[in-house]
Design a protein around this motif. Sequence first.
Motif, PDB file in Angstrom:
ATOM      1  N   GLU A  11      22.785 -23.694 -22.643  1.00 52.94           N
ATOM      2  CA  GLU A  11      22.445 -24.072 -21.266  1.00 52.94           C
ATOM      3  C   GLU A  11      23.567 -23.735 -20.280  1.00 52.94           C
ATOM      4  OE1 GLU A  11      19.379 -27.833 -21.807  1.00 52.94           O
ATOM      5  OE2 GLU A  11      21.539 -28.217 -21.736  1.00 52.94           O
ATOM      6  N   ASP A  12      24.821 -23.834 -20.758  1.00 55.96           N
ATOM      7  CA  ASP A  12      25.940 -23.600 -19.847  1.00 55.96           C
ATOM      8  C   ASP A  12      26.372 -22.137 -19.786  1.00 55.96           C
ATOM      9  OD1 ASP A  12      26.930 -23.416 -22.376  1.00 55.96           O
ATOM     10  OD2 ASP A  12      28.568 -24.867 -22.090  1.00 55.96           O
TER      11      ASP A  12
ATOM     12  N   SER B 209      24.130 -20.748 -13.907  1.00 53.80           N
ATOM     13  CA  SER B 209      24.100 -20.859 -15.375  1.00 53.80           C
ATOM     14  C   SER B 209      22.653 -20.708 -15.838  1.00 53.80           C
ATOM     15  CB  SER B 209      24.638 -22.222 -15.823  1.00 53.80           C
ATOM     16  OG  SER B 209      23.744 -23.250 -15.409  1.00 53.80           O
TER      17      SER B 209
END
Length: 321
Positions: free
Chosen positions: A217-218, A265
């Motif tokens: 996710e990041d 992101s």
Amino acid sequence: MTSSTTEAKTYVETARRVITIEAEGLAALAAGLDASFAQAVEAILGARGRVIVSGMGKSGHIARKIAATLASTGTPAQFVHPAEASHGDLGMVTRDDVALVLSNSGETPELADLIAHTRRFRIPLIGVASRPESTLLRQADVALVLPQAAEACGSGVVPTTSTTMTLALGDALAVALMEHRQFTPEMFRTFHPGGKLGAKLSKVSDLMHTDMPLVREDTPMPEALLEISRKGFGVVGVTDAAGNLTGIVTDGDLRRHMDGLLSHSAAEVMTRNPRTIAPGVLAEAAVAVMNERKITCLFAVEGAKPVGILHIHDCLRAGVV
């Protein structure tokens, strides 16, 4: 009416007559089935080996088809040519087998050695013929008598109705055995992986790719774009710290976040809770989902963890659609 039109009408009338006569034969066959059919099924179920199916001439062609149907539906079966059996192939017929022998007259000379072999070694013999007093049915442990029915050729010499009835009787045996064994489509595919039938029964797990486009996710979007390009599916799946699939980045997501895309992101761009599918589902169902959603890829998940990705092109290549 032209002569060609008249001839075409005659051809159709002939076809209808043939089909009607054969249908009447099948109706008589169905009406005449008795306990001997159940005995035949029990004899096959009781065999530790295979069903040896044999016949000569047209009956041989029907025997080959019956053997193929049995084998593809969970009953080990093999066709043995009766003439070849007399020259060494009797070694294929063992005490663990059961023989299913076809002959409309029941007096086919080429069957004599095969019949004698079953009697010598006490191999169960199921005979199929139209004459109860014939040699084949008198020697058989189970006699399946075909009803007296007119051949569709008109002259009574060309095997037509008789072979149709024999073929249907073989199908009836195969289906009765299937139902007893609770044979499923998935089991059928095990014996029939090729062709259109095999394709229709393919599972997502058979076609999916396990080398998936995935990012955390990041992950910065520049890295996510590289992953999309590397894997070539046009999408990338997004996972959380536990490895669960939480979203997917598609072409549509990229267009919606065009302004400042590279500063985001993956979690900020992705579509959350994407549609997924289980790997054990039929690929046909996956195609239906993709068509309904107008998408080209589906992630296969177990629980929430991605285990594969399926592209519509994989289904097209396999012949699913």
